[in-house]
Design an enzyme around this catalytic site. Structure first.
Site, PDB file in Angstrom:
ATOM      1  N   GLY A  45       0.608  -1.085   0.090  1.00 22.19           N
ATOM      2  CA  GLY A  45       0.125  -0.075   0.486  1.00 22.19           C
ATOM      3  C   GLY A  45       0.765   1.219   0.064  1.00 22.19           C
ATOM      4  O   GLY A  45      -0.167   2.522  -0.607  1.00 22.19           O
ATOM      5  N   GLU A  65      -1.245  -1.628  -5.221  1.00 22.21           N
ATOM      6  CA  GLU A  65      -2.090  -0.703  -5.380  1.00 22.21           C
ATOM      7  C   GLU A  65      -2.090   0.356  -5.729  1.00 22.21           C
ATOM      8  O   GLU A  65      -1.590   1.360  -5.091  1.00 22.21           O
ATOM      9  CB  GLU A  65      -2.094  -0.692  -3.817  1.00 22.21           C
ATOM     10  CG  GLU A  65      -2.453  -2.569  -3.066  1.00 22.21           C
ATOM     11  CD  GLU A  65      -2.727  -2.149  -1.352  1.00 22.21           C
ATOM     12  OE1 GLU A  65      -2.839  -0.947  -0.937  1.00 22.21           O
ATOM     13  OE2 GLU A  65      -2.096  -3.313  -0.493  1.00 22.21           O
TER      14      GLU A  65
END
Ligand SMILES: *[C@@H]1O[C@H](CO)[C@@H](O)[C@H](O)[C@H]1NC(C)=O
Ligand SMILES: *[C@@H]1O[C@H](CO)[C@@H](O)[C@H](O)[C@H]1NC(C)=O
Ligand SMILES: *[C@@H]1O[C@H](CO)[C@@H](O)[C@H](O)[C@H]1NC(C)=O
Ligand SMILES: *[C@@H]1O[C@H](CO)[C@@H](O)[C@H](O)[C@H]1NC(C)=O
Ligand SMILES: *[C@@H]1O[C@H](CO)[C@@H](O)[C@H](O)[C@H]1NC(C)=O
Ligand SMILES: *[C@@H]1O[C@H](CO)[C@@H](O)[C@H](O)[C@H]1NC(C)=O
Length: 367
Positions: free
Chosen positions: A99, A140
């Site tokens: 992330g 992501e």
């Protein structure tokens, strides 16, 4: 003749063929280990898992090669032997990205055949030199139609390279998985379904971070399994993947070993979807399950399990925390079994409280 027999079997005993097609893929009862958590690899109770993900390796935006930060090299290169000392059967995958890894580097790498090849070749040599059993992509997120197409090319070429490397070296093929958004589309942008189905051993469906104080001014079930009237739930996401053409037997349901703490506007309005003014306890409100249990032990909040959405929460004064406790984990693992998913995974193993959630999940699966 054989075709006729198959057709006969399919209509008469469809479960036989389902069994046939899913045979060979072992269930996945997994967790990520996050290097940033500083949780010692040697403390992982690997008997509770079939697969462990080592997170994260990085993508070097200059060379398009997969690299491991120097601070992580010793822990990553010994990861497999360390976790196998308690469970010789556990399989390990090196997870790339995460992330906080800039998505632009992945978009750029995936945009050209030559940079995809650098990425793929370096991932294989790294996985082999560190003795991992597989590789896991955590980009992501691809966020244009072109990036989704390029992701498909990357996965297709990656799988071809893994097959080839296995044939040439005679070693078992490296596993290939990826962590994807909760739904099969990322805000209407469809993932490359055919390439995913043909290339990946399975998908880790990130069915969490639905509500948090950083992006929601009401409390909410951070990883609801159901959320009537919305498209924000684990069940909605799983069904979207199946509807798009990914078999349930390639889906692994993700759940968090952490929750989020909000500050309520009014201590007496303390249910789900109650107005809140921001995070509590930590700057982002995020708390590992072990920290949440410690908060509960010290402050004696009211504890609630809502079986309609499948989420736990607790509150004391104006502090409100949403998370997955044992009831939520049990319900989610039962859901994964009932829907014939391949398994489940947790982010992340170091946030558990004395193996409570890991053990609950493993026992509910029936392992
Ligand atoms: C690991 O989990 C297994 C299964 O629950 C348990 O028997 C064992 O005692 C645990 N080991 C540690 C060190 O917690
Ligand atoms: C096949 O794998 C071998 C060994 O890893 C490698 O040297 C070769 O370049 C690969 N060939 C292709 C076409 O990827
Ligand atoms: C909360 O956010 C919603 C949507 O962003 C907005 O319409 C609403 O006014 C906000 N409420 C408060 C109390 O900030
Ligand atoms: C669970 O949450 C839902 C959604 O907010 C709500 O409608 C329901 O009343 C709650 N159930 C209980 C038993 O509190
Ligand atoms: C809740 O309020 C009481 C009374 O003001 C206070 O003693 C206690 O520390 C508070 N607890 C939390 C978790 O805010
Ligand atoms: C950890 O869990 C084990 C097994 O459930 C229990 O015997 C032990 O007392 C627990 N340890 C702590 C520190 O809570």
């Amino acid at each position: 003749m054989a075709a006729k027999l198959l057709i006969f079997l399919f209509f008469t005993f469809p479960f036989l063929l389902q069994f046939h097609f899913s045979a060979g893929q072992n269930p996945v009862r997994a967790a990520y280990w996050a290097a940033g958590s500083e949780y010692p690899v040697s403390s992982i109770n690997s008997t509770l898992f079939t697969h462990l993900f080592c997170a994260f390796a990085d993508l070097d935006p200059q060379t398009n090669r997969v690299t491991v930060a120097s601070a992580n090299q010793a822990r990553f290169s010994s990861f497999t032997s360390t976790v196998q000392s308690r469970n010789p059967n556990v399989k390990t995958l090196l997870s790339i990205g995460g992330g906080s890894s800039p998505p632009a580097a992945f978009a750029s790498m995936a945009s050209q055949a030559s940079s995809r090849k650098s990425f793929i070749d370096s991932s294989i040599s790294l996985a082999r030199s560190y003795n991992f059993h597989g590789l896991d992509l955590d980009w992501e997120y691809p966020s244009t139609a072109t990036e989704m197409t390029n992701l498909g090319s990357l996965l297709t070429e990656w799988r071809t390279a893994l097959n080839n490397e296995s044939t040439v070296t005679g070693k078992p093929r490296l596993l290939l998985s990826a962590a994807f958004f909760r739904n099969s589309d990322y805000y209407t942008l469809l993932y490359p379904i055919t390439a995913i189905r043909n290339s990946l051993d399975w998908i880790n469906v990130m069915a969490y971070d639905f509500y948090g104080p950083g992006w929601s001014n009401v409390t909410g079930p951070p990883a609801a399994l159901y959320n009537p009237g919305t498209q924000v739930s684990g069940d909605y996401g799983i069904r979207s993947w199946i509807r798009s053409g990914i078999p349930a037997s390639k889906l692994v349901l993700g759940f968090p070993f952490y929750g989020y703490a909000w500050t309520l506007l009014n201590a007496n309005n303390n249910g789900l979807f109650a107005p809140a003014s921001g995070a509590a306890i930590t700057p982002g409100g995020d708390l590992g399950y072990g920290q949440i249990r410690a908060f509960i032990g010290q402050n004696g909040p009211s504890e609630v399990y809502n079986a309609t959405v499948v989420s736990n929460y607790c509150f004391k004064n104006t502090t409100w925390i949403g998370y997955d406790d044992t009831q939520s984990i049990k319900a989610k693992v039962s859901y994964a079994k009932q829907n014939a998913l391949l398994g489940y995974f947790a982010w992340h193993v170091g946030a558990d409280d004395n193996w409570t959630l890991s053990r609950t999940a493993s026992q509910t699966w029936g392992a």
